[in-house]
Design an enzyme around this catalytic site. Structure first.
Site, short mmCIF file in Angstrom:
data_model
loop_
_atom_site.label_atom_id
_atom_site.label_comp_id
_atom_site.label_asym_id
_atom_site.label_seq_id
_atom_site.Cartn_x
_atom_site.Cartn_y
_atom_site.Cartn_z
N CYS B 31 56.70 91.23 74.99
CA CYS B 31 56.62 91.06 73.54
C CYS B 31 55.98 89.73 73.17
O CYS B 31 55.54 89.55 72.03
CB CYS B 31 58.01 91.07 72.92
SG CYS B 31 59.01 92.45 73.45
N THR B 100 60.76 102.52 85.90
CA THR B 100 59.30 102.46 86.01
C THR B 100 58.62 102.04 84.71
O THR B 100 57.40 101.86 84.68
CB THR B 100 58.74 103.83 86.43
OG1 THR B 100 59.29 104.81 85.53
CG2 THR B 100 59.17 104.19 87.85
N ASP B 274 62.22 101.32 79.68
CA ASP B 274 61.27 102.06 78.86
C ASP B 274 60.96 103.46 79.39
O ASP B 274 60.29 104.24 78.71
CB ASP B 274 59.94 101.29 78.75
CG ASP B 274 60.07 100.06 77.86
OD1 ASP B 274 61.16 99.82 77.31
OD2 ASP B 274 59.07 99.33 77.72
N GLY B 292 62.42 95.92 74.47
CA GLY B 292 62.99 95.05 75.48
C GLY B 292 64.49 94.89 75.35
O GLY B 292 65.21 94.74 76.34
N THR B 293 64.97 94.92 74.12
CA THR B 293 66.39 94.72 73.92
C THR B 293 67.22 95.88 74.49
O THR B 293 68.26 95.68 75.10
CB THR B 293 66.69 94.45 72.42
OG1 THR B 293 68.08 94.26 72.25
CG2 THR B 293 66.22 95.58 71.55
N TYR B 417 77.20 83.33 51.01
CA TYR B 417 76.37 82.91 49.88
C TYR B 417 76.39 81.40 49.73
O TYR B 417 77.45 80.78 49.70
CB TYR B 417 76.86 83.53 48.57
CG TYR B 417 76.45 82.73 47.36
CD1 TYR B 417 75.11 82.58 47.05
CD2 TYR B 417 77.39 82.08 46.57
CE1 TYR B 417 74.71 81.79 45.98
CE2 TYR B 417 77.00 81.29 45.49
CZ TYR B 417 75.66 81.15 45.20
OH TYR B 417 75.26 80.37 44.14
#
Lengths: 445, 445
Positions: B31, B100, B274, B292-293, B417
């Site tokens: 990435c 792979t 992947d 990737g995560t 906030y």
């Protein structure tokens, strides 16, 4: 104003809404005052979300400079005083919303009411500080008493004005809404900004000159010359009227309400904002948490119910966020002190990570501390201290806490990743993982 | 490598771990390649989280430039080829991890394999693009095919190199992981950056010069001169080996696993990264989401289980984040197209807000779009497009989605906030409120 506007929106001409306020402004951001004083924001108009004229155009009968001085709940009457005309007024009602807010804590020490000593709560306070600062010579000195949100923000505002600034606080570290180990990072950042931070130091009094104006602040750690003093010691609920009228108050000093913001035992009486207590979903206790975000939500809920609809305020998890110079600070749920007070047994995970992928030029350090309950593994609280892009991560913890997630469940969450935004494991996930591993080592099944 | 490292961590000398990879690098951030090409990050070393030597020091038997060419599941053997020596190798195993990865999509059009046409997936691809760019004259032209995450990031990287850049995509708007109304904002930002964006335009081929190098890209919208072409058409799971060996593949083309990343029906065979499909918790369907995560989490889960421990991968909610120039882009859950495909009936809330209190000098615009299911009121998805400080808010939606919250419940959440971080109602709450009101008007109880 949030409640009034919401009720009017729902009922229109069917509901006459009278609003009494002793001040001159409506719907302004008190949280913005330090940024106005610091010159980052033009004020006071920019801080006003909706002016009196705008509220009136929407049909609210708004009476400014009119102070409620007594509630006759049996007769359904509010007694009030027109502060400018000096006349007494009475207003009958079918529904009463008690939204008196909070008042800054002023410790009863000698000289506390001297000229040049300021609380910071309403817009007029901001203007008074700015006017006072304008009259000070170069090299003037400011002392801020209290190192909580407002104290730290006001200290930075005074530094921006070129003052030499000292912050005094009784606690061992600034920002006692954090644990001391995290507060120590705030301490260091304040010192980087040139602020003289005197922790573990109580206020004894204020010395005045011949003109009656502040000249020095007397502390347990000696006398500090001061041309201006800002009090940042927090606020307490303004409940004088409520107490006299017999409305129920809780242990934290605020008006008690039910989920709809109705005051139990008093048909037609509602309360919302900094004058009420809120239910903390984590410790299951009632607290006073005077934040604009709760006040706004409660106002909307009260206004909806008062207007004949249905809405509830679901409580809080004590989320808060702040900033000193470049350092961002977020917290939600319980600190160690809070967890002990609530009777929890817990583990503590601490990690350091980066705001972006470590190799990106914008990568900044952030520290995360997580508490989880022994046994259940449930998240109890989180604290984040780090540089730009750190603190809003606290909202992920707040949402997880809201949903009673365990830290182990959290490690599997699908949080966003791209190099400009986080490492491949976001700091939230790393912290959850670290804490989960303390409860049960990996592979321990 | 995540799985290998985790298994080794748990089992130590008790487990011999052999890792085969046809490349030269380990544990790098693919990435990060666009930021390296764009000159924001030094490479390639900075992108490597753990080098081959570091892995070897931790006891992994790492074989680089060694390509697995066949799986004999019955015999428990992997056939491989040493790419440098040109020799054949075989490795027996008790446990096999199939990781792979994925391969970039290369459309079968004329000239696609010409010199100067690059996919961007491994570090060597990044180096090849950089070397090619170094040889180009001033005023050179780049064409990026595909306006997804990689395409948009690479387009920006080429602009940073001083190229005149055109992006071509078949879809009506860039970033088809967003709905077109949100993608249109990305479109405008790309144009502000000087990128020529040709949407609704298919790729027909690549023209080459006498030297065999790319000279132009032929599209449905005409021929675009090009000195470099980058393909950003996504990736598909690399499943050649798995298919030959008879491992189960899903409709999205990836290897199917169970919750522990085990391949069903094949004792001792695991898959992660992947090359696998993931279960989407919202649509309850299997998808290919090569991020990737997920790969990292799956690797850790597979390594834990393979090492004798217990861990599960709980699925995804399709969270993703990206950036083009100053514009940040976040999404989670279902877009309108996704929701229709899954059969949901939904309402759509759209709001515009600011990243900080509106009066702060750093206030920037952000747009939020929320989908909620009719009937249940459950959050189905969210999209955020805005300037600095916007996109990480998607993690709050992702956490809410993970917990199956309704948009009405979300409106009560205790999010942080303070003026430097959000308006008193954070954009997340405003968007949830807007969407909840579409399902049931306020006061409708």
């Amino acid at each position: 104003m949030s409640a009034a506007a919401q009720a009017k929106r729902l009922r229109g001409d069917d509901l006459e809404v009278v609003v009494l306020d002793r001040g001159r402004h409506t719907s302004y951001s008190a949280c913005g005052i330090p940024y106005w004083v610091g010159g980052e924001v033009d004020g006071p108009d920019a801080l006003v979300a909706r002016s009196p004229e705008e509220h009136r155009r929407r049909g609210l009968d708004l009476r400014l400079r009119t102070e409620a001085v007594g509630l006759d709940l049996a007769a359904g009457v509010v007694h009030a005083r027109d502060l400018d005309a000096g006349t007494d007024l009475r207003f009958g009602y079918d529904h009463l919303l008690h939204a008196t807010g909070a008042v800054p804590v002023r410790p009863p020490v000698p000289g506390i009411d001297a000229a040049g000593v300021f609380g910071v709560q309403v817009l007029d306070d901001g203007q008074a500080v700015i006017d006072h600062l304008a009259g000070l010579p170069d090299g003037a000195r400011g002392v801020v008493v209290g190192a909580g949100y407002i104290g730290v923000e006001m200290a930075e505002a005074l530094v921006r004005h070129g003052l030499r600034v000292t912050v005094v606080d009784k606690a061992p570290e600034p920002m006692t809404t954090l644990d001391p180990d995290m507060g120590a990072m705030v301490h260091r950042e304040m010192e980087c900004l040139g602020i003289d931070v005197r922790t573990g130091t109580g206020l004894l009094g204020v010395e005045t000159g011949a003109d009656g104006a502040v000249r020095a602040v007397v502390t347990e750690d000696g006398t500090l010359p001061a041309d201006v003093v800002v009090l940042g010691l927090g606020v307490r609920p303004a409940t004088g009227l409520a107490r006299e009228a017999g409305l129920p108050l809780g242990d934290a000093g605020g008006v008690r309400t039910d989920l709809r913001m109705a005051v139990p035992g008093h048909e037609g009486v509602w309360a919302a904002g900094d004058c009420v207590e809120v239910f903390d979903r984590v410790s299951q206790s009632w607290l006073h948490v005077p934040l604009g975000t709760h006040a706004n939500k409660q106002g909307r809920v009260a206004g909806t119910n008062l207007g004949g609809g249905y809405a509830t305020f679901p409580g809080v998890v004590r989320t808060a966020i702040s900033k000193v110079c470049g350092l961002e600070i977020g917290r939600t749920g319980l600190t160690e002190r809070d967890a002990r007070a609530a009777g929890f047994r817990y583990v503590v995970g601490r990690i350091e990570s980066t705001t972006t992928a470590g190799y990106m030029p914008a990568a900044r350090s952030l520290h995360v501390k997580v508490l989880a309950e022994v046994g259940s593994g449930r998240l109890l609280g989180a604290q984040v201290v780090g540089f730009e892009g750190s603190a809003k991560r606290i909202d992920v913890f707040a949402t997880a806490l809201w949903n009673r997630m365990t830290v182990d469940e959290m490690t599997g969450m699908d949080l966003s990743y791209a190099p400009p935004f986080s490492p491949v494991w976001d700091a939230v996930l790393i912290a959850a993982r670290k804490t989960a591993d303390l409860l049960q080592p990996p592979g321990g099944g």
